[in-house]
Design a protein around this motif. Sequence first.
Motif, short mmCIF file in Angstrom:
data_model
loop_
_atom_site.label_atom_id
_atom_site.label_comp_id
_atom_site.label_asym_id
_atom_site.label_seq_id
_atom_site.Cartn_x
_atom_site.Cartn_y
_atom_site.Cartn_z
N PHE A 158 -18.88 6.44 -7.58
CA PHE A 158 -17.60 6.67 -6.90
C PHE A 158 -16.78 5.37 -6.85
N GLU A 159 -17.45 4.28 -6.43
CA GLU A 159 -16.72 3.01 -6.29
C GLU A 159 -16.26 2.49 -7.65
N GLY A 160 -17.08 2.73 -8.68
CA GLY A 160 -16.72 2.30 -10.03
C GLY A 160 -15.48 3.03 -10.53
N ILE A 161 -15.41 4.32 -10.25
CA ILE A 161 -14.24 5.11 -10.69
C ILE A 161 -12.99 4.61 -9.97
N ARG A 162 -13.11 4.40 -8.66
CA ARG A 162 -11.93 3.90 -7.94
C ARG A 162 -11.50 2.53 -8.47
N ALA A 163 -12.47 1.64 -8.71
CA ALA A 163 -12.13 0.29 -9.17
C ALA A 163 -11.45 0.32 -10.54
N ASP A 165 -6.89 -2.89 -6.92
CA ASP A 165 -6.29 -3.55 -5.75
C ASP A 165 -6.36 -2.70 -4.49
N GLU A 166 -6.87 -1.48 -4.61
CA GLU A 166 -6.96 -0.57 -3.45
C GLU A 166 -5.63 -0.44 -2.72
N LEU A 167 -4.61 -0.10 -3.48
CA LEU A 167 -3.28 0.06 -2.87
C LEU A 167 -2.91 1.53 -2.71
N PRO A 215 0.84 -1.21 0.00
CA PRO A 215 0.00 0.00 0.00
C PRO A 215 0.87 1.26 0.00
N MET A 216 0.37 2.32 -0.61
CA MET A 216 1.18 3.56 -0.71
C MET A 216 0.28 4.78 -0.61
N VAL A 217 0.90 5.89 -0.21
CA VAL A 217 0.17 7.16 -0.16
C VAL A 217 1.12 8.29 -0.52
N ALA A 218 0.61 9.26 -1.31
CA ALA A 218 1.43 10.42 -1.68
C ALA A 218 1.31 11.49 -0.61
N GLN A 219 2.42 12.21 -0.42
CA GLN A 219 2.38 13.34 0.51
C GLN A 219 3.03 14.55 -0.13
#
Length: 475
Positions: free
Chosen positions: A452-457, A462-464, A68-72
């Motif tokens: 919203f969920e469709g755009i994310r998918a 993989d929701e990373l 998993p990753m996140v930008a800052q």
Amino acid sequence: MASDPVTLNAFLTERLGAGGVVDDPSDLLRYTTDWAGDHRGKPLLVARPRTTEEVAEIVAHCRCHGIPMVAQGGHTGLVGGAQPDAERPELLISLERLNRIREIDPLNFTISVDAGCVLQSVKDAAMEHDCDFPLSFSAQGSCQIGGNVSTNAGGLNVLRHGMMRQLVLGLEVVLPDGRVWNAMHALHKDNRGYDIKQLFIGAEGTLGIVTGAVLKLTPRAQSTRTALVAVPDVAAALALYGQARRSCCDLLSAFELIPRACLELAFEAAPDLPDPFDTVYPVYVLLEVAASGSVDLDAMIEHLFEHGTTAGMVLDGVLAGSDAQAERLWQIRERMVEGQQLRGEHLRTDIALPISSLGDFFHAASRAMAARSPETMVIAYGHIGDGNLHFNLLPPADLDLAAKKTLLHELEAALFSLVDDYHGSISAEHGIGRVKQTSFLNGLNALERELFEGIRALFDPDELMAAGRILPRTR
Ligand SMILES: Cc1cc2nc3c(=O)[nH]c(=O)nc-3n(C[C@H](O)[C@H](O)[C@H](O)COP(=O)(O)OP(=O)(O)OC[C@H]3O[C@@H](n4cnc5c(N)ncnc54)[C@H](O)[C@@H]3O)c2cc1C
């Protein structure tokens, strides 16, 4: 699968070299504690890439190994979005070293920049070419363009120049699978189908990591006038706004509501700051007009004062006679936020309403809060020229921390329900992150949630990437 910190550290150190990885616990602090000190997280590691290619390589590696990753960016966001998840450790990708001004085109009124450029540095670079990048707010010395894009930042000049959605012409984004979407277009008109860049603006890093942006510039203002105006009440402030929009030749660039209690907070934070008036007034408006070319701004403001006084909208006014005086007036606006912070636990909100409903909402919300907790202090100020109020609450000082939190939670629910009644928004500028998620989801209907969920998918099956922000994690 190689998601343990040692293997990841070895990969990052090899690719990014010395200074590209942060793992020392004391160095990690500034990446893990947010501006307000409200949120703390624990990253796997911090990666500091210098190029888009390096970001793409890191993201591809994470995707491949399920990390998993996140930008800052500048870490000034106020909804916990850039905080690494405390439950599922993430690789924090800091854009701070991706900070080159790529190109300025003064005739096209555009600037092309790396996403890690600090907002102030972009404004300074534009100034050198007799231009301005009009996004402006008190965190501009720390926040970054990538963060501004990802939160659709607004600030003080939105009423004239719009939010980031109106200021971004092109984007470069590393998608959650590591591919680079390059759309660094510098076109003022472009109607080729779907406007994909708008999906990334305000996406809070959930759909990709912004690595570059082409931004719209404006001509540099050659003259600016700043005034603090005392008005009898919020209704008069709104009436004055309508008048100023009409009579100031569309040159009004800021219009901020500041009730007296906010001035007191500014003086608490900065005791040397002078009160510009000898008399205490209930409500003030801080306004600014700015123009390139030769326009008599003094005459414009004087006319507004005269008309406002005759119509009973203006009680008193101070027109800054120098840049230093203007700066002192703006200091009131900036230091009151600090004063609020110094009072300890409080509720910060960032709501939007149709401007024409603001007056009624202000009174209804103040009454609703007083009915529930008479000792709670309402600190409601904001960019009322955009219908954006920071309707903040300071709980009674004698409550213990747990009781303050419970009370503020209840008051927030009541406030947001009223925002709903007035067809407003619970997030005008700051976004959803994790802090506003429950209230946000409560307001989504089934179709909106599906979209919203469709755009994310589509972008991140993989929701990373920044998982758990805006929408909850499902895996
Ligand atoms: C004192 C103060 C005043 C403020 N005033 C205003 C105001 O007037 N108007 C306003 O709109 N905001 C305001 N803010 C909020 C904040 O400054 C903005 O949201 C800003 O745009 C955040 O930028 P940042 O670089 O600090 O982003 P961060 O806080 O680092 O990140 C914010 C979000 O964007 C994501 N992100 C960051 N960089 C990238 C990237 N390159 N690619 C993809 N995702 C990314 C993060 O994951 C996170 O979800 C204020 C904050 C403070 C502390």
